[in-house]
Design a protein around this motif. Structure first.
Motif, short mmCIF file in Angstrom:
data_model
loop_
_atom_site.label_atom_id
_atom_site.label_comp_id
_atom_site.label_asym_id
_atom_site.label_seq_id
_atom_site.Cartn_x
_atom_site.Cartn_y
_atom_site.Cartn_z
N LEU A 1 21.94 -39.99 9.62
CA LEU A 1 21.17 -38.80 10.01
C LEU A 1 20.71 -38.91 11.46
CD1 LEU A 1 19.04 -38.29 6.78
CD2 LEU A 1 20.93 -36.86 7.58
N GLU A 2 20.22 -40.08 11.84
CA GLU A 2 19.78 -40.30 13.21
C GLU A 2 20.96 -40.14 14.18
OE1 GLU A 2 17.35 -43.68 15.78
OE2 GLU A 2 18.49 -44.29 14.02
N ASN A 3 22.10 -40.65 13.78
CA ASN A 3 23.31 -40.56 14.59
C ASN A 3 23.70 -39.09 14.80
OD1 ASN A 3 26.44 -40.52 14.80
ND2 ASN A 3 25.84 -42.62 15.33
N GLN A 4 23.66 -38.29 13.75
CA GLN A 4 24.00 -36.87 13.86
C GLN A 4 23.03 -36.15 14.79
OE1 GLN A 4 23.94 -35.73 9.75
NE2 GLN A 4 26.09 -36.27 9.41
N MET A 5 21.72 -36.47 14.66
CA MET A 5 20.71 -35.84 15.51
C MET A 5 20.95 -36.18 16.98
SD MET A 5 16.66 -36.50 15.86
CE MET A 5 17.05 -37.93 16.86
N LEU A 6 21.24 -37.45 17.25
CA LEU A 6 21.47 -37.86 18.64
C LEU A 6 22.71 -37.18 19.21
CD1 LEU A 6 20.64 -41.65 18.36
CD2 LEU A 6 19.39 -39.96 19.71
N SER B 1 23.91 -34.30 18.31
CA SER B 1 23.56 -32.90 18.50
C SER B 1 22.72 -32.71 19.76
CB SER B 1 22.81 -32.40 17.27
OG SER B 1 22.36 -31.09 17.47
N ASP B 2 21.70 -33.56 19.93
CA ASP B 2 20.86 -33.48 21.13
C ASP B 2 21.70 -33.70 22.40
OD1 ASP B 2 18.63 -33.04 19.59
OD2 ASP B 2 17.71 -35.01 19.94
N ARG C 1 13.46 -30.30 22.65
CA ARG C 1 12.29 -30.87 21.98
C ARG C 1 11.07 -29.93 22.11
NH1 ARG C 1 14.34 -35.19 19.43
NH2 ARG C 1 15.51 -36.60 20.72
#
Length: 150
Positions: free
Chosen positions: A76-81, A83-84, A101
């Motif tokens: 999940l963290e990987n996907q968020m990074l 995407s950002d 943010r």
């Protein structure tokens, strides 16, 4: 073959009360010594060997669950990074507005571009670390091939 049949005929499930007490002890002492295992076996009506194996199996299962939970969190963290990072890259390429943010920034401003560049570099490093942790988690769960050296 006959030994397996004998094992199966002697197998029985633990009662809910036995499991609850074992789990309560496990939360406090995941590696009980022989004295505690003997005390538990007498109190719960189990053999000392059953108690010993229950703790071994429970430690193993707990470790697997923890690793799967950590792997999910890392994914999940990987996907968020990712995407950002993609949003920042897209905004920088198009010189458009970016909601980053919670704050809207105009990427045409030089100081904002520099800030975004720095943030992008930070995200790249975080992404690299997350990917490394994810790979390690997958390797530990046997879901990623390990490279062997000769």
């Amino acid at each position: 073959e006959q030994r397996m049949e004998t094992r199966r005929t002697n197998y029985h499930r633990l009662r809910r009360e036995q499991i609850q007490e074992l789990e309560a002890v496990f939360r406090e002492i995941p590696y009980p010594d022989e004295k505690l295992r003997k005390s538990l076996s007498e109190r719960l009506g189990m053999s000392a060997q059953q108690v010993k194996f229950w703790f071994q199996n429970h430690r193993s299962n707990s470790k697997g669950k923890t690793q799967r939970r950590e792997t999910t969190t890392l994914k999940l963290e990987n996907q968020m990074l990712k995407s950002d990072r993609q949003a920042i890259m897209s905004a920088m390429e198009n010189s458009t507005y970016l909601k980053c943010r919670g704050a809207v920034v105009k990427t045409q401003d030089t100081s904002e571009r520099q800030r975004l560049f720095k943030e992008n570099m930070k995200l790249k490093e975080e992404l690299r670390l997350a990917a490394t942790h994810l790979k390690e988690g997958l390797q530990q769960n046997g879901m990623w091939p390990r490279l062997t050296r000769n």
